[in-house]
Design an enzyme around this catalytic site. Structure first.
Site, PDB file in Angstrom:
ATOM      1  N   SER A  26     -28.660 -81.371 -13.748  1.00  0.00           N
ATOM      2  CA  SER A  26     -27.203 -81.320 -13.847  1.00  0.00           C
ATOM      3  C   SER A  26     -26.858 -81.226 -15.324  1.00  0.00           C
ATOM      4  CB  SER A  26     -26.603 -82.607 -13.270  1.00  0.00           C
ATOM      5  OG  SER A  26     -25.243 -82.725 -13.627  1.00  0.00           O
ATOM      6  N   TYR A  35     -26.829 -91.984 -12.871  1.00  0.00           N
ATOM      7  CA  TYR A  35     -26.994 -90.602 -12.393  1.00  0.00           C
ATOM      8  C   TYR A  35     -27.362 -89.689 -13.562  1.00  0.00           C
ATOM      9  CZ  TYR A  35     -25.805 -86.007 -10.483  1.00  0.00           C
ATOM     10  OH  TYR A  35     -25.844 -84.688 -10.083  1.00  0.00           O
TER      11      TYR A  35
HETATM   12  N1  LIG Z   1     -22.245 -80.848  -6.477  1.00  0.00           N
HETATM   13  C1  LIG Z   1     -22.248 -80.941  -7.788  1.00  0.00           C
HETATM   14  O1  LIG Z   1     -21.174 -80.948  -8.428  1.00  0.00           O
HETATM   15  C2  LIG Z   1     -23.544 -81.007  -8.541  1.00  0.00           C
HETATM   16  C3  LIG Z   1     -23.518 -80.771  -9.926  1.00  0.00           C
HETATM   17  C4  LIG Z   1     -24.710 -80.832 -10.638  1.00  0.00           C
HETATM   18  C5  LIG Z   1     -25.890 -81.123  -9.984  1.00  0.00           C
HETATM   19  N2  LIG Z   1     -25.887 -81.366  -8.650  1.00  0.00           N
HETATM   20  C6  LIG Z   1     -27.172 -81.681  -8.005  1.00  0.00           C
HETATM   21  O2  LIG Z   1     -27.424 -80.730  -7.000  1.00  0.00           O
HETATM   22  C7  LIG Z   1     -28.300 -81.292  -6.017  1.00  0.00           C
HETATM   23  C8  LIG Z   1     -27.774 -80.975  -4.632  1.00  0.00           C
HETATM   24  O3  LIG Z   1     -26.530 -81.625  -4.461  1.00  0.00           O
HETATM   25  P1  LIG Z   1     -25.314 -80.970  -3.655  1.00  0.00           P
HETATM   26  O4  LIG Z   1     -24.207 -80.813  -4.605  1.00  0.00           O
HETATM   27  O5  LIG Z   1     -25.775 -79.814  -2.866  1.00  0.00           O
HETATM   28  O6  LIG Z   1     -24.931 -82.232  -2.747  1.00  0.00           O
HETATM   29  P2  LIG Z   1     -25.020 -82.499  -1.177  1.00  0.00           P
HETATM   30  O7  LIG Z   1     -24.298 -81.429  -0.454  1.00  0.00           O
HETATM   31  O8  LIG Z   1     -24.599 -83.916  -1.018  1.00  0.00           O
HETATM   32  O9  LIG Z   1     -26.578 -82.333  -0.873  1.00  0.00           O
HETATM   33  C9  LIG Z   1     -27.516 -83.344  -1.173  1.00  0.00           C
HETATM   34  C10 LIG Z   1     -28.749 -83.106  -0.343  1.00  0.00           C
HETATM   35  O10 LIG Z   1     -29.693 -84.135  -0.653  1.00  0.00           O
HETATM   36  C11 LIG Z   1     -30.151 -84.715   0.554  1.00  0.00           C
HETATM   37  N3  LIG Z   1     -30.482 -86.121   0.370  1.00  0.00           N
HETATM   38  C12 LIG Z   1     -29.682 -87.109  -0.107  1.00  0.00           C
HETATM   39  N4  LIG Z   1     -30.318 -88.293  -0.055  1.00  0.00           N
HETATM   40  C13 LIG Z   1     -31.542 -88.037   0.477  1.00  0.00           C
HETATM   41  C14 LIG Z   1     -32.661 -88.850   0.806  1.00  0.00           C
HETATM   42  N5  LIG Z   1     -32.639 -90.182   0.620  1.00  0.00           N
HETATM   43  N6  LIG Z   1     -33.755 -88.261   1.350  1.00  0.00           N
HETATM   44  C15 LIG Z   1     -33.771 -86.925   1.563  1.00  0.00           C
HETATM   45  N7  LIG Z   1     -32.766 -86.109   1.272  1.00  0.00           N
HETATM   46  C16 LIG Z   1     -31.653 -86.660   0.738  1.00  0.00           C
HETATM   47  C17 LIG Z   1     -28.970 -84.565   1.536  1.00  0.00           C
HETATM   48  O11 LIG Z   1     -29.449 -84.509   2.881  1.00  0.00           O
HETATM   49  P3  LIG Z   1     -29.369 -85.723   3.941  1.00  0.00           P
HETATM   50  O12 LIG Z   1     -28.090 -86.462   3.699  1.00  0.00           O
HETATM   51  O13 LIG Z   1     -29.466 -85.010   5.238  1.00  0.00           O
HETATM   52  O14 LIG Z   1     -30.580 -86.545   3.665  1.00  0.00           O
HETATM   53  C18 LIG Z   1     -28.460 -83.185   1.139  1.00  0.00           C
HETATM   54  O15 LIG Z   1     -29.180 -82.189   1.815  1.00  0.00           O
HETATM   55  C19 LIG Z   1     -28.378 -82.796  -6.334  1.00  0.00           C
HETATM   56  O16 LIG Z   1     -29.598 -83.058  -6.989  1.00  0.00           O
HETATM   57  C20 LIG Z   1     -27.207 -83.014  -7.279  1.00  0.00           C
HETATM   58  O17 LIG Z   1     -27.443 -84.082  -8.154  1.00  0.00           O
HETATM   59  C21 LIG Z   1     -24.745 -81.304  -7.906  1.00  0.00           C
END
Ligand SMILES: NC(=O)c1ccc[n+]([C@@H]2O[C@H](COP(=O)([O-])OP(=O)(O)OC[C@H]3O[C@@H](n4cnc5c(N)ncnc54)[C@H](OP(=O)(O)O)[C@@H]3O)[C@@H](O)[C@H]2O)c1
Length: 265
Positions: free
Chosen positions: A139, A152
């Site tokens: 991120s 985080y």
């Molecule tokens: N959205 C943003 O603004 C943003 C910005 C920068 C970076 N990121 C990064 O991008 C990545 C993906 O996030 P996203 O934005 O796509 O969010 P998201 O839609 O909440 O997706 C998160 C994913 O991680 C899985 N996950 C969470 N806890 C888990 C666990 N204990 N075991 C296995 N899987 C788990 C969730 O699946 P389940 O709940 O089914 O387990 C889901 O598939 C993350 O690393 C986040 O830090 C996001």
């Protein structure tokens, strides 16, 4: 024959976009997360839309030994992982003392320990074969200490630096490593992590996950080491001073505190 990618956190958001785009590029995909039903639905779409094979592995990456169990499932299916996408991630917003110990530990387990364990599980074989790729989703929060999302941001700083170190070590071996450093993306992340925000005011800031992944895979093709997708993030990522460290941290804290206070309303 189609080779295999493994995507963690594939049940939604950026991970689901990775699964689709890797399948569209001709790969089969192992999809990993906790939500089995969502993974099964994704797997059906990958088969239907892209003619890809998909293996569903339901695992909670916050539990010790999760990566070993993922590895065992992959071995049992006779799969060689050519592309590993460590995408699963969680994180809360607010004063660190207000974030429970369990959530804090889970954040470290999913964002850091699972990444290390999966890299240890799959990268050595890639290096032996002289082919493969690791994509770690970090991120922009990983570029700088961030009050009110201190844990985080620190986990993402780990991911940025670990990935860049691996990128340098694997150069010339046929294996690529990429850190993906997005700004805000339009996914289920705020809801999944209990973060409140006013979508009418802040919606314009959010990038489309499909575009983030397209740009990330282009950066991987070019072996860029890290990528900040979405040109709007370029000035903050590349021009914002990081020193003096304490002053910059305090200034960022002033901005983020307003958002942290909003969480309490
Ligand atoms: N959205 C943003 O603004 C943003 C910005 C920068 C970076 N990121 C990064 O991008 C990545 C993906 O996030 P996203 O934005 O796509 O969010 P998201 O839609 O909440 O997706 C998160 C994913 O991680 C899985 N996950 C969470 N806890 C888990 C666990 N204990 N075991 C296995 N899987 C788990 C969730 O699946 P389940 O709940 O089914 O387990 C889901 O598939 C993350 O690393 C986040 O830090 C996001």
């Amino acid at each position: 024959m189609r080779s295999w990618a493994l995507v963690t956190g594939a049940s939604s958001g950026i991970g689901a976009a990775f699964a689709h785009q890797l399948a569209a590029r001709g790969m089969n995909v192992v999809v990993v997360a906790r939500s089995g039903a969502r993974l099964e639905a994704l797997a059906a779409l990958l088969r239907e839309r892209h003619g890809a094979e998909a293996l569903v592995v339901v695992q909670d990456l916050a539990r010790p030994g999760a990566a070993e169990r993922v590895g065992a499932a992959v071995d049992a299916a006779g799969i060689t992982v050519e592309v590993l996408v460590n995408n699963a991630g969680i994180g809360a917003f607010g004063r660190d003392t207000a974030i429970g110990a369990d959530f804090g530990r889970d954040t470290a387990m999913v964002n850091v320990v699972a990444v290390v364990d999966l890299v240890k599980r799959f990268l050595p074989a890639m290096c032996e074969r002289g082919s493969g790729a690791v994509v770690n989703v970090a991120s922009m929060a990983g570029f700088q200490a961030q009050p009110y999302m201190a844990l985080y941001a620190a986990t993402k700083a780990f991911v940025v630096n670990y990935s860049l170190g691996l990128w340098a070590e694997t150069r010339g071996t046929g294996v690529k490593v990429l850190a993906v450093c997005p700004g805000p993306v339009d996914t289920g992340f705020p809801i999944a992590n209990g973060i409140k925000y006013d979508r009418r005011r802040l919606g314009w800031l959010l990038a489309d996950p499909e575009r983030i992944v397209r740009q990330s895979l282009r950066a991987l093709d070019r072996d860029r080491g890290y990528v900040v997708p979405d040109a709007r993030n370029w000035p903050e990522a590349h021009l914002m001073p990081r020193r003096p460290r304490k002053l910059m941290t305090l200034l960022i804290g002033l901005v983020l505190k307003r958002f942290a206070d909003y969480q309490l309303k």
